[in-house]
Design a protein around this motif. Structure first.
Motif, PDB file in Angstrom:
ATOM      1  N   GLY A 125       0.795  -1.219   0.000  1.00  0.00           N
ATOM      2  CA  GLY A 125       0.000   0.000   0.000  1.00  0.00           C
ATOM      3  C   GLY A 125       0.823   1.262   0.000  1.00  0.00           C
ATOM      4  N   ASP A 126       2.000   1.220  -0.561  1.00  0.00           N
ATOM      5  CA  ASP A 126       2.883   2.379  -0.690  1.00  0.00           C
ATOM      6  C   ASP A 126       3.411   2.913   0.631  1.00  0.00           C
ATOM      7  OD1 ASP A 126       2.695   2.379  -3.469  1.00  0.00           O
ATOM      8  OD2 ASP A 126       0.859   3.576  -3.430  1.00  0.00           O
ATOM      9  N   GLY A 127       3.448   2.102   1.654  1.00  0.00           N
ATOM     10  CA  GLY A 127       4.014   2.519   2.927  1.00  0.00           C
ATOM     11  C   GLY A 127       5.476   2.128   3.018  1.00  0.00           C
ATOM     12  N   ALA A 128       6.202   2.823   3.876  1.00  0.00           N
ATOM     13  CA  ALA A 128       7.619   2.503   4.087  1.00  0.00           C
ATOM     14  C   ALA A 128       8.074   3.074   5.427  1.00  0.00           C
ATOM     15  CB  ALA A 128       8.475   3.064   2.972  1.00  0.00           C
ATOM     16  N   ILE A 129       9.047   2.370   6.008  1.00  0.00           N
ATOM     17  CA  ILE A 129       9.717   2.845   7.213  1.00  0.00           C
ATOM     18  C   ILE A 129      11.193   2.916   6.864  1.00  0.00           C
ATOM     19  CG2 ILE A 129      10.204   2.394   9.644  1.00  0.00           C
ATOM     20  CD1 ILE A 129       7.663   0.494   9.506  1.00  0.00           C
ATOM     21  N   ARG A 130      11.786   4.107   7.045  1.00  0.00           N
ATOM     22  CA  ARG A 130      13.194   4.301   6.708  1.00  0.00           C
ATOM     23  C   ARG A 130      13.970   4.571   7.985  1.00  0.00           C
ATOM     24  NH1 ARG A 130      16.259   5.524   2.128  1.00  0.00           N
ATOM     25  NH2 ARG A 130      18.031   6.894   2.492  1.00  0.00           N
ATOM     26  N   LEU A 131      14.983   3.742   8.215  1.00  0.00           N
ATOM     27  CA  LEU A 131      15.785   3.823   9.425  1.00  0.00           C
ATOM     28  C   LEU A 131      17.204   4.211   9.049  1.00  0.00           C
ATOM     29  CD1 LEU A 131      14.497   0.373  10.571  1.00  0.00           C
ATOM     30  CD2 LEU A 131      13.754   2.521  11.545  1.00  0.00           C
ATOM     31  N   THR A 132      17.649   5.380   9.469  1.00  0.00           N
ATOM     32  CA  THR A 132      19.036   5.781   9.263  1.00  0.00           C
ATOM     33  C   THR A 132      19.863   5.066  10.318  1.00  0.00           C
ATOM     34  OG1 THR A 132      18.306   7.945   8.459  1.00  0.00           O
ATOM     35  CG2 THR A 132      20.617   7.741   9.127  1.00  0.00           C
ATOM     36  N   VAL A 133      20.881   4.321   9.871  1.00  0.00           N
ATOM     37  CA  VAL A 133      21.680   3.516  10.798  1.00  0.00           C
ATOM     38  C   VAL A 133      23.154   3.875  10.698  1.00  0.00           C
ATOM     39  CG1 VAL A 133      20.062   1.578  10.839  1.00  0.00           C
ATOM     40  CG2 VAL A 133      21.895   1.593   9.150  1.00  0.00           C
ATOM     41  N   GLU A 134      23.824   3.739  11.819  1.00  0.00           N
ATOM     42  CA  GLU A 134      25.263   3.968  11.868  1.00  0.00           C
ATOM     43  C   GLU A 134      26.017   2.811  11.222  1.00  0.00           C
ATOM     44  OE1 GLU A 134      28.101   5.878  15.151  1.00  0.00           O
ATOM     45  OE2 GLU A 134      27.106   4.050  15.812  1.00  0.00           O
ATOM     46  N   ALA A 135      25.495   1.609  11.383  1.00  0.00           N
ATOM     47  CA  ALA A 135      26.050   0.396  10.777  1.00  0.00           C
ATOM     48  C   ALA A 135      24.917  -0.608  10.668  1.00  0.00           C
ATOM     49  CB  ALA A 135      27.185  -0.169  11.624  1.00  0.00           C
ATOM     50  N   LEU A 136      24.987  -1.490   9.675  1.00  0.00           N
ATOM     51  CA  LEU A 136      23.937  -2.484   9.479  1.00  0.00           C
ATOM     52  C   LEU A 136      24.067  -3.616  10.497  1.00  0.00           C
ATOM     53  CD1 LEU A 136      21.537  -3.468   7.819  1.00  0.00           C
ATOM     54  CD2 LEU A 136      23.150  -4.665   6.335  1.00  0.00           C
ATOM     55  N   GLU A 137      23.015  -3.790  11.284  1.00  0.00           N
ATOM     56  CA  GLU A 137      22.939  -4.901  12.231  1.00  0.00           C
ATOM     57  C   GLU A 137      21.461  -5.204  12.446  1.00  0.00           C
ATOM     58  OE1 GLU A 137      24.300  -6.193  16.745  1.00  0.00           O
ATOM     59  OE2 GLU A 137      24.971  -4.268  15.942  1.00  0.00           O
ATOM     60  N   VAL A 138      21.028  -6.313  11.861  1.00  0.00           N
ATOM     61  CA  VAL A 138      19.618  -6.702  11.902  1.00  0.00           C
ATOM     62  C   VAL A 138      19.525  -8.123  12.429  1.00  0.00           C
ATOM     63  CG1 VAL A 138      17.550  -7.115  10.486  1.00  0.00           C
ATOM     64  CG2 VAL A 138      19.050  -5.184   9.954  1.00  0.00           C
ATOM     65  N   ALA A 139      18.515  -8.377  13.248  1.00  0.00           N
ATOM     66  CA  ALA A 139      18.283  -9.730  13.766  1.00  0.00           C
ATOM     67  C   ALA A 139      16.827 -10.113  13.527  1.00  0.00           C
ATOM     68  CB  ALA A 139      18.594  -9.789  15.253  1.00  0.00           C
ATOM     69  N   LEU A 140      16.631 -11.389  13.234  1.00  0.00           N
ATOM     70  CA  LEU A 140      15.286 -11.960  13.088  1.00  0.00           C
ATOM     71  C   LEU A 140      15.237 -13.197  13.977  1.00  0.00           C
ATOM     72  CD1 LEU A 140      12.501 -12.093  11.690  1.00  0.00           C
ATOM     73  CD2 LEU A 140      13.589 -13.536   9.944  1.00  0.00           C
ATOM     74  N   LYS A 141      14.297 -13.187  14.921  1.00  0.00           N
ATOM     75  CA  LYS A 141      14.215 -14.295  15.871  1.00  0.00           C
ATOM     76  C   LYS A 141      12.763 -14.700  16.081  1.00  0.00           C
ATOM     77  CE  LYS A 141      15.538 -15.751  20.458  1.00  0.00           C
ATOM     78  NZ  LYS A 141      16.326 -15.490  21.639  1.00  0.00           N
ATOM     79  N   ASP A 142      12.476 -15.991  15.866  1.00  0.00           N
ATOM     80  CA  ASP A 142      11.148 -16.515  16.159  1.00  0.00           C
ATOM     81  C   ASP A 142      10.974 -16.561  17.669  1.00  0.00           C
ATOM     82  OD1 ASP A 142      10.793 -16.864  13.450  1.00  0.00           O
ATOM     83  OD2 ASP A 142      11.052 -19.049  13.491  1.00  0.00           O
ATOM     84  N   VAL A 143       9.804 -16.100  18.148  1.00  0.00           N
ATOM     85  CA  VAL A 143       9.593 -16.024  19.591  1.00  0.00           C
ATOM     86  C   VAL A 143       8.381 -16.826  20.073  1.00  0.00           C
ATOM     87  CG1 VAL A 143      10.825 -13.848  19.883  1.00  0.00           C
ATOM     88  CG2 VAL A 143       8.363 -13.817  19.379  1.00  0.00           C
ATOM     89  N   THR A 144       7.659 -17.464  19.153  1.00  0.00           N
ATOM     90  CA  THR A 144       6.557 -18.348  19.538  1.00  0.00           C
ATOM     91  C   THR A 144       6.667 -19.633  18.725  1.00  0.00           C
ATOM     92  OG1 THR A 144       4.989 -17.564  17.848  1.00  0.00           O
ATOM     93  CG2 THR A 144       4.986 -16.406  19.978  1.00  0.00           C
ATOM     94  N   ARG A 145       5.847 -20.585  19.084  1.00  0.00           N
ATOM     95  CA  ARG A 145       5.741 -21.796  18.276  1.00  0.00           C
ATOM     96  C   ARG A 145       4.934 -21.452  17.022  1.00  0.00           C
ATOM     97  NH1 ARG A 145       7.252 -26.405  20.387  1.00  0.00           N
ATOM     98  NH2 ARG A 145       5.847 -27.643  19.118  1.00  0.00           N
TER      99      ARG A 145
END
Length: 159
Positions: A125-145
């Motif tokens: 739907g043409d939305g976006a979130i832009r995050l200015t970062v000092e360095a790239l560090e991203v984590a993805l973690k499953d937290v439920t079954r």
């Protein structure tokens, strides 16, 4: 005599991935494509320089397994955490509409001349979130079954 490990022998475990460069982020992006979340489930802790979203992620990594075993496809709640965030901007996201549900299309990194850059979470739907970062560090973690996807359908995209 030893045998090579087979994919079928692996145990299913929650995802816990990190991305420190654009190639790593492409994997994370593919795994969060079609994740949905209420606008209330994202937060920026400026003091900690951390932005996080609690996603309801489609389990793309399990899709073929589910289809071959004729069982329902699944979703799982996962945390997408971006570290080193200096600034957050958004477009097409009304934080005052607490019932708004957002859907992730992609997560990309645009590097500046040094290690700084911007992580962009592109939304349907043409939305976006832009995050200015000092360095790239991203984590993805499953937290439920995992749970059966309410639609019981694999997400589809118009080409």
């Amino acid at each position: 005599m030893s045998e090579d490990a087979r994919f079928e022998d692996g145990r299913e475990a929650p995802l816990n991935l990190g991305a420190l460069d654009s190639e790593d982020l492409q994997v994370v992006s593919a795994l969060v494509q079609d994740a949905v979340f209420p606008v209330t489930e994202m937060t920026w802790r400026a003091k900690d320089r951390r932005f996080a979203i609690l996603l309801n992620r489609f389990r793309w990594e399990d899709r073929d397994n589910a289809e071959s075993r004729r069982r329902d496809v699944e979703r799982v709640q996962s945390l997408l955490v971006i570290e080193n965030v200096l600034k957050v901007a958004s477009q097409g996201v009304d934080r005052s509409d607490r019932d708004m549900i957002l859907s992730v299309l992609a997560v990309e990194f645009e590097q500046a001349d040094d290690q700084t850059g911007a992580v962009t979470v592109t939304l349907a739907g043409d939305g976006a979130i832009r995050l200015t970062v000092e360095a790239l560090e991203v984590a993805l973690k499953d937290v439920t079954r995992p749970y059966i996807a309410p639609s019981k359908q694999v997400p589809a995209h118009d080409e």
